[in-house]
Motif scaffolding. Structure first.
Motif, PDB file in Angstrom:
ATOM      1  N   GLU A  65      15.500  -9.689   5.808  1.00 17.12           N
ATOM      2  CA  GLU A  65      15.911 -10.118   4.467  1.00 17.12           C
ATOM      3  C   GLU A  65      16.685  -9.006   3.743  1.00 17.12           C
ATOM      4  N   ASN A  66      16.137  -7.794   3.809  1.00 18.87           N
ATOM      5  CA  ASN A  66      16.752  -6.672   3.090  1.00 18.87           C
ATOM      6  C   ASN A  66      18.103  -6.239   3.661  1.00 18.87           C
ATOM      7  N   ASP A  67      18.361  -6.618   4.903  1.00 16.64           N
ATOM      8  CA  ASP A  67      19.629  -6.217   5.504  1.00 16.64           C
ATOM      9  C   ASP A  67      20.824  -6.785   4.736  1.00 16.64           C
ATOM     10  N   ARG A  68      20.584  -7.929   4.123  1.00 17.80           N
ATOM     11  CA  ARG A  68      21.625  -8.562   3.306  1.00 17.80           C
ATOM     12  C   ARG A  68      22.058  -7.609   2.176  1.00 17.80           C
TER      13      ARG A  68
ATOM     14  N   GLU B 159      25.580   0.890   7.941  1.00 12.88           N
ATOM     15  CA  GLU B 159      25.442  -0.559   8.077  1.00 12.88           C
ATOM     16  C   GLU B 159      24.953  -0.915   9.492  1.00 12.88           C
ATOM     17  N   ARG B 160      25.479  -0.185  10.489  1.00  9.98           N
ATOM     18  CA  ARG B 160      25.060  -0.417  11.870  1.00  9.98           C
ATOM     19  C   ARG B 160      23.580  -0.047  12.062  1.00  9.98           C
TER      20      ARG B 160
ATOM     21  N   TYR C  36      20.390  -2.186  13.575  1.00  4.27           N
ATOM     22  CA  TYR C  36      19.407  -1.802  14.607  1.00  4.27           C
ATOM     23  C   TYR C  36      17.985  -2.024  14.117  1.00  4.27           C
ATOM     24  N   SER C  37      17.732  -1.729  12.845  1.00  3.55           N
ATOM     25  CA  SER C  37      16.406  -2.018  12.288  1.00  3.55           C
ATOM     26  C   SER C  37      16.116  -3.509  12.412  1.00  3.55           C
ATOM     27  N   CYS C  38      17.125  -4.325  12.137  1.00  2.77           N
ATOM     28  CA  CYS C  38      16.960  -5.782  12.253  1.00  2.77           C
ATOM     29  C   CYS C  38      16.658  -6.176  13.688  1.00  2.77           C
TER      30      CYS C  38
END
Lengths: 259, 214
Positions: free
Chosen positions: B47-50, B91-92, B96-98
């Motif tokens: 969710e937070n990646d957004r 951003e990359r 990776y966390s995602c």
């Protein structure tokens, strides 16, 4: 020619240890700089740094100011322009100049362009017409004025007047064109046209341009010289000067930290 | 003129700090979700990646505006170009966390034994990324070289864990699902360290104009 070697090396000017004084004030200090054929060399620096003085020395125009003294050498195609054998008029024919403010003569467009060739004794009307057309075409002005060559030059816009001055300069077939802030009095579109023109003209001429606009120097020049208080601080490819200058003073000037 | 430019640069650097914090948090949460097999927390990472992506776009926009209105040159120009590259790196890292969070969700309630060395690897990767962002903001070139040198340690750790996992798979006939998941996790952590190294390279370019490759 005696300067075959220099032609091969493509050096038009070799400035060696040039000093210049206005009375007791030294305006240029031990300047060493080469100007290459068919390149645009930009001269930048804060007001009073000696940049205009420098280019006006290249065709000895500076000597119109009586208190000027110089030392050092300026080799133009291998010959020292300060030598007694050099004819100043001939030098200035080979090395033309365009100024900050367009300065057409109070004459027709046509008469402005052919003024130089006429002084050099060309009388043939057909030939003069050819010269006018070629020069105006080279100055990217022909299409705008071809139907009104006999109109007074003062009726042209500032940008057109400046291009007319460039055409007038080209009419005597120079080798070098010196430009002293040629666009500082012009609007952005007229400036853009002059910059495009400079880019085209360098195929046939060698150009040195003094400019207050760093962006202009970056856009149109191949090499850039940075002057500060009469000294040449840094001279390198334009790309290096504006992306990664070596001298902290250059960095400070172009990033607006002083000047 | 200089004051306006300096203000805009500070504004951009402030966003980089924020983006760095968010990305580090995403790594922490993804790894915590892995250890606690917490699918909800994994979902939060995704969710937070957004938000991270939005910040990336925002910084890019600020850089374009800076270029259009302030015409940065020399060190200012190199700073702006470096920022544009660094936001891509960050951003990359978020991606990776995602990827790790997705593995956590896929593993569901599989019982996963944490391999030796994983915690150490995670700690070191996190340190590299955190330090590279700090070094960039402090413009500390020497620090950049020191951080980048640590990448070899990460590669070595990954190799060791990878080897142990394959051995477990062969010798102990463990479930292959978690093993494959773990192999991917250490791969993603190693890639995060590569991006930290990239940030060090950008910093050296910004300071010197020289392009180095570690």
């Amino acid at each position: 020619m005696t300067n075959a070697v220099n032609e091969n090396e493509k050096l038009v000017y070799e400035v060696k240890g040039l000093n210049l004084w206005y009375g007791n004030d030294q305006a240029l200090k031990d300047v060493h700089l080469d100007i290459k054929k068919n390149e645009v060399t930009a001269i930048i620096g804060p007001s009073g740094c000696g940049k205009s003085t420098f280019i006006k020395t290249l065709n000895r125009m500076i000597e119109n100011i009586p208190v000027v003294r110089t030392s050092g050498e300026i080799l133009y195609h291998g010959e020292n322009i300060f030598d007694k054998s050099i004819r100043v008029e001939e030098l200035r024919t080979r090395v033309g100049m365009v100024f900050q403010k367009p300065n057409p003569f109070p004459k027709s467009i046509f008469e402005n362009v052919v003024y130089g060739p006429k002084i050099h004794g060309i009388r043939d009307k057909k030939l003069l017409m050819e010269i006018a057309e070629t020069s105006l075409r080279s100055a990217a002005l022909w299409d705008e004025v071809k139907d009104r060559l006999n109109d007074n030059a003062y009726g042209l816009s500032g940008g057109q007047q400046q291009r007319l001055c460039i055409a007038r300069c080209l009419a005597v077939q120079p080798d070098v064109i010196l430009m002293d802030e040629p666009t500082s009095a012009l609007d952005p579109i007229a400036t853009y046209k002059i910059e495009e023109l400079v880019d085209q003209l360098k195929a046939e001429y060698t150009i040195s341009i003094v400019t207050h606009s760093m962006q202009q120097a970056a856009r149109i020049s191949d090499r850039t010289a940075f002057f500060l208080m009469g000294e040449l601080i840094e001279f390198d490819t334009t790309e290096t000067i504006f992306s990664n200058p070596r001298d902290q003073r250059t960095e400070d000037y172009i990033t607006g930290r002083f000047g | 003129m200089r004051e306006i430019l300096d203000d805009r640069v500070r504004e951009i650097d402030g966003r980089i700090i924020r983006m760095g914090e968010m990305v580090l948090e995403s790594i922490d949460q993804a790894m915590q979700a892995f250890r606690e097999q917490d699918a909800v927390l994994a979902g939060k990472v995704l969710e937070n990646d957004r938000l991270i992506n939005e910040l990336d776009k925002e910084i890019e926009h600020l850089c374009v505006t800076l270029a259009a209105t302030q015409s940065p040159l020399a060190s200012d120009l190199r700073h702006m170009v470096s920022v544009l590259q660094i936001v891509t790196d960050l951003e990359r890292v978020g991606d990776y966390s995602c990827n790790i969070a997705e593995i956590v969700r896929d593993l569901g309630s599989y019982r996963v034994k944490e391999p030796a060395g994983l915690r150490e690897m995670e700690k070191k990767v996190r340190y590299m990324l955190d330090s590279s962002i700090k070094a960039f903001l402090l413009e500390n070139e020497q620090f950049a070289y020191e951080i980048a040198a640590k990448d070899d340690v990460i590669d070595e750790l990954r190799y060791r864990i990878h080897r142990d996992l394959l051995r477990d798979l062969k010798e102990r006939e463990e479930d292959e699902g978690p093993i494959v998941g773990l192999i991917l996790i250490i791969r993603h952590l190693e890639r995060i360290a590569d991006h930290a190294t990239n940030i060090c390279e950008r910093l050296i370019f910004m300071k010197t104009g020289n392009t180095v490759k570690f």
